[in-house]
Design a protein around this motif. Structure first.
Motif, PDB file in Angstrom:
ATOM      1  N   ASP A 114       0.829  -1.201   0.000  1.00 49.92           N
ATOM      2  CA  ASP A 114       0.000   0.000   0.000  1.00 49.92           C
ATOM      3  C   ASP A 114       0.868   1.259   0.000  1.00 49.92           C
ATOM      4  OD1 ASP A 114      -2.680  -1.392   0.571  1.00 49.92           O
ATOM      5  OD2 ASP A 114      -1.417  -2.100   2.218  1.00 49.92           O
ATOM      6  N   ILE A 115       2.092   1.121   0.475  1.00 50.93           N
ATOM      7  CA  ILE A 115       3.032   2.234   0.581  1.00 50.93           C
ATOM      8  C   ILE A 115       4.401   1.749   0.108  1.00 50.93           C
ATOM      9  CG2 ILE A 115       4.171   3.858   2.157  1.00 50.93           C
ATOM     10  CD1 ILE A 115       1.734   3.472   4.039  1.00 50.93           C
ATOM     11  N   VAL A 116       5.056   2.566  -0.722  1.00 53.56           N
ATOM     12  CA  VAL A 116       6.410   2.248  -1.175  1.00 53.56           C
ATOM     13  C   VAL A 116       7.292   3.473  -0.915  1.00 53.56           C
ATOM     14  CG1 VAL A 116       7.887   1.485  -3.048  1.00 53.56           C
ATOM     15  CG2 VAL A 116       5.485   0.766  -2.995  1.00 53.56           C
ATOM     16  N   ILE A 117       8.347   3.276  -0.126  1.00 48.09           N
ATOM     17  CA  ILE A 117       9.292   4.335   0.170  1.00 48.09           C
ATOM     18  C   ILE A 117      10.648   3.931  -0.401  1.00 48.09           C
ATOM     19  CG2 ILE A 117      10.372   5.757   1.949  1.00 48.09           C
ATOM     20  CD1 ILE A 117       7.345   5.967   1.966  1.00 48.09           C
ATOM     21  N   ALA A 118      11.130   4.685  -1.365  1.00 49.01           N
ATOM     22  CA  ALA A 118      12.457   4.437  -1.930  1.00 49.01           C
ATOM     23  C   ALA A 118      13.450   5.403  -1.288  1.00 49.01           C
ATOM     24  CB  ALA A 118      12.444   4.622  -3.447  1.00 49.01           C
ATOM     25  N   THR A 119      14.642   4.911  -0.988  1.00 43.44           N
ATOM     26  CA  THR A 119      15.682   5.771  -0.432  1.00 43.44           C
ATOM     27  C   THR A 119      16.943   5.666  -1.274  1.00 43.44           C
ATOM     28  OG1 THR A 119      16.712   4.141   1.061  1.00 43.44           O
ATOM     29  CG2 THR A 119      14.771   5.329   1.883  1.00 43.44           C
ATOM     30  N   GLY A 120      17.724   6.724  -1.234  1.00 42.50           N
ATOM     31  CA  GLY A 120      19.002   6.746  -1.927  1.00 42.50           C
ATOM     32  C   GLY A 120      19.950   7.676  -1.209  1.00 42.50           C
ATOM     33  N   LEU A 121      21.168   7.751  -1.692  1.00 38.18           N
ATOM     34  CA  LEU A 121      22.201   8.581  -1.076  1.00 38.18           C
ATOM     35  C   LEU A 121      22.430   9.826  -1.908  1.00 38.18           C
ATOM     36  CD1 LEU A 121      24.584   9.018   0.932  1.00 38.18           C
ATOM     37  CD2 LEU A 121      26.001   7.694  -0.663  1.00 38.18           C
ATOM     38  N   LYS A 122      22.439  10.995  -1.242  1.00 37.18           N
ATOM     39  CA  LYS A 122      22.841  12.250  -1.877  1.00 37.18           C
ATOM     40  C   LYS A 122      24.020  12.791  -1.073  1.00 37.18           C
ATOM     41  CE  LYS A 122      19.893  14.652  -4.177  1.00 37.18           C
ATOM     42  NZ  LYS A 122      18.813  15.544  -4.630  1.00 37.18           N
ATOM     43  N   ARG A 123      25.214  12.620  -1.619  1.00 32.96           N
ATOM     44  CA  ARG A 123      26.442  12.885  -0.857  1.00 32.96           C
ATOM     45  C   ARG A 123      26.584  14.333  -0.417  1.00 32.96           C
ATOM     46  NH1 ARG A 123      30.912   9.069  -3.757  1.00 32.96           N
ATOM     47  NH2 ARG A 123      29.516   7.874  -5.082  1.00 32.96           N
ATOM     48  N   THR A 124      26.038  15.270  -1.174  1.00 33.22           N
ATOM     49  CA  THR A 124      26.230  16.688  -0.875  1.00 33.22           C
ATOM     50  C   THR A 124      25.249  17.223   0.164  1.00 33.22           C
ATOM     51  OG1 THR A 124      24.782  17.288  -2.721  1.00 33.22           O
ATOM     52  CG2 THR A 124      27.146  17.143  -3.173  1.00 33.22           C
ATOM     53  N   SER A 125      24.285  16.417   0.578  1.00 27.38           N
ATOM     54  CA  SER A 125      23.242  16.901   1.485  1.00 27.38           C
ATOM     55  C   SER A 125      23.758  16.980   2.921  1.00 27.38           C
ATOM     56  CB  SER A 125      22.026  15.982   1.431  1.00 27.38           C
ATOM     57  OG  SER A 125      21.070  16.382   2.385  1.00 27.38           O
ATOM     58  N   ARG A 126      23.296  18.013   3.639  1.00 27.01           N
ATOM     59  CA  ARG A 126      23.614  18.137   5.064  1.00 27.01           C
ATOM     60  C   ARG A 126      22.627  17.359   5.927  1.00 27.01           C
ATOM     61  NH1 ARG A 126      27.337  21.626   6.792  1.00 27.01           N
ATOM     62  NH2 ARG A 126      28.331  22.976   5.243  1.00 27.01           N
ATOM     63  N   GLY A 127      21.421  17.105   5.412  1.00 28.43           N
ATOM     64  CA  GLY A 127      20.398  16.397   6.182  1.00 28.43           C
ATOM     65  C   GLY A 127      19.520  15.572   5.266  1.00 28.43           C
ATOM     66  N   ILE A 128      18.346  15.226   5.761  1.00 27.01           N
ATOM     67  CA  ILE A 128      17.393  14.424   4.992  1.00 27.01           C
ATOM     68  C   ILE A 128      16.745  15.306   3.922  1.00 27.01           C
ATOM     69  CG2 ILE A 128      15.316  13.006   5.115  1.00 27.01           C
ATOM     70  CD1 ILE A 128      17.678  11.826   6.645  1.00 27.01           C
ATOM     71  N   LEU A 129      16.617  14.786   2.723  1.00 30.96           N
ATOM     72  CA  LEU A 129      15.943  15.493   1.636  1.00 30.96           C
ATOM     73  C   LEU A 129      14.671  14.736   1.272  1.00 30.96           C
ATOM     74  CD1 LEU A 129      18.879  16.454  -0.780  1.00 30.96           C
ATOM     75  CD2 LEU A 129      17.836  17.829   1.030  1.00 30.96           C
ATOM     76  N   LEU A 130      13.537  15.414   1.355  1.00 25.61           N
ATOM     77  CA  LEU A 130      12.267  14.852   0.894  1.00 25.61           C
ATOM     78  C   LEU A 130      12.070  15.281  -0.548  1.00 25.61           C
ATOM     79  CD1 LEU A 130      10.048  15.625   4.019  1.00 25.61           C
ATOM     80  CD2 LEU A 130      11.165  13.467   3.432  1.00 25.61           C
ATOM     81  N   GLU A 131      12.099  14.314  -1.436  1.00 25.44           N
ATOM     82  CA  GLU A 131      12.039  14.623  -2.866  1.00 25.44           C
ATOM     83  C   GLU A 131      10.596  14.879  -3.295  1.00 25.44           C
ATOM     84  OE1 GLU A 131      14.692  15.256  -4.241  1.00 25.44           O
ATOM     85  OE2 GLU A 131      16.235  14.125  -3.165  1.00 25.44           O
ATOM     86  N   ARG A 132      10.366  16.033  -3.909  1.00 21.18           N
ATOM     87  CA  ARG A 132       9.023  16.410  -4.321  1.00 21.18           C
ATOM     88  C   ARG A 132       8.647  15.878  -5.699  1.00 21.18           C
ATOM     89  NH1 ARG A 132       9.458  22.801  -3.183  1.00 21.18           N
ATOM     90  NH2 ARG A 132      11.487  22.376  -4.088  1.00 21.18           N
ATOM     91  N   CYS A 133       9.649  15.753  -6.577  1.00 19.99           N
ATOM     92  CA  CYS A 133       9.318  15.568  -7.996  1.00 19.99           C
ATOM     93  C   CYS A 133      10.276  14.585  -8.652  1.00 19.99           C
ATOM     94  CB  CYS A 133       9.410  16.944  -8.674  1.00 19.99           C
ATOM     95  SG  CYS A 133       8.856  16.970 -10.375  1.00 19.99           S
ATOM     96  N   ALA A 134       9.741  13.721  -9.502  1.00 19.73           N
ATOM     97  CA  ALA A 134      10.544  12.843 -10.359  1.00 19.73           C
ATOM     98  C   ALA A 134      10.430  13.361 -11.790  1.00 19.73           C
ATOM     99  CB  ALA A 134      10.051  11.407 -10.272  1.00 19.73           C
TER     100      ALA A 134
END
Length: 228
Positions: A80-100
Motif C-alpha cells: 500500500d506504501i512504497v518508500i524508496a531511499t538513496g544517497l545524496k552525498r552533498t546533502s547536510r540532512g534528509i531530503l524529501l524529494e518532491r518531484c521525479a
C-alpha cells in the motif's frame, strides 16, 4: 484487522562510500517495525486494529535493473506504501524529494558501467510526477525530533531519479491508491554540525516517514500535503 503492507528500498553500496545509509537505514527500520513493541507504540490512537508488514529490498545502482528489482518486490508483496531511499552525498540532512523528472542525464557510469544517452525515461510519459507522500506532516515530525531536513525539487538525473519516476508512473496506473515517494539520505557522519547525519538520526527520520505515511494512508488530509 486491516493489513497494511510497506516496501522500503535502498541501493547497494556506492563507489567511494564506506558506510552506505541506503543499505543500513532500510534494514534497521524493517528490524524495528518487526518488533511487536513498535507496532504497539504506534497503535494507541489512529493505528488501532492495523497490522503493518514492512519489507526491505536492496537495489542495484543500475538504470536497467533498479526498477525491475523493485517491481518484483512490489508484485510479490502488493504494498500500500512504497518508500524508496538513496544517497545524496552533498546533502547536510534528509531530503524529501518532491518531484521525479522524465530525464536521464548521467555524467558517470552506473553499476553496469553504462552511461545512457541524454533522453527521456519514457518518451510518452509526462514531464514529471509529484510525490505521493504527506510531506508537511513528515516535516512536522522531523522538527519535533530535531532532524535536519528540507524539501528537494528533484532527485537529480541519475539512477535515483529514474527509479523514482518509474515508481510514480507505476503508482499512477494502479486501480487502488498507492502512497509512494523518495527520500534522499546524506552521508553517515557521527560528528555534529558537519555535513551528514548519524545512522540513528537517519533511521529515526525514515521511521517518521513510515509512520506519517501510514497515518495519511488511513486518514488522508490535504493539510498533510506540501509540494511547494
Amino acid at each position: 484487522m486491516q493489513q497494511i503492507n510497506i516496501v522500503i528500498s535502498g541501493f547497494a553500496p556506492y563507489e567511494g562510500i564506506d558506510v552506505n545509509p541506503a543499505v543500513l537505514v532500510p534494514a534497521a527500520v524493517v528490524e524495528q517495525w518487526a518488533d511487536p513493541a513498535i507496532s504497539q507504540a504506534i497503535s494507541e490512537d489512529l493505528l488501532q486494529d492495523v497490522s503493518i508488514t514492512v519489507t526491505n529490498v536492496t537495489l542495484p545502482v543500475s538504470f536497467a535493473n533498479a526498477w525491475p528489482t523493485l517491481l518484483e518486490a512490489i508484485e510479490r508483496t502488493k504494498p500500500d506504501i512504497v518508500i524508496a531511499t538513496g544517497l545524496k552525498r552533498t546533502s547536510r540532512g534528509i531530503l524529501l524529494e518532491r518531484c521525479a523528472t522524465n530525464l536521464m542525464d548521467a555524467a558517470r557510469p552506473d553499476a553496469d558501467n553504462v552511461i545512457p544517452e541524454r533522453r527521456p525515461i519514457d518518451p510518452n510519459g509526462p514531464a514529471a510526477y509529484w510525490t505521493r507522500l504527506p510531506l508537511r506532516s513528515i516535516l512536522r515530525d522531523f522538527a519535533k525530533h530535531e532532524i535536519p531536513a528540507t524539501l528537494s525539487s528533484d532527485a537529480g538525473t541519475f539512477v535515483c531519479n529514474s527509479l523514482f519516476y518509474h515508481l510514480l508512473d507505476w503508482s499512477a496506473s494502479q486501480p487502488k491508491h498507492i502512497l509512494s515517494g523518495f527520500v534522499s539520505l546524506p552521508i553517515v557522519n557521527e560528528r555534529p554540525h558537519e555535513r551528514g547525519l548519524s545512522i540513528e538520526q537517519q533511521t529515526a527520520a525514515v521511521d517518521d516517514v513510515l509512520r506519517e505515511s501510514v497515518r495519511y494512508f488511513l486518514q488522508p488530509s490535504s493539510g498533510d500535503i506540501l509540494l511547494g
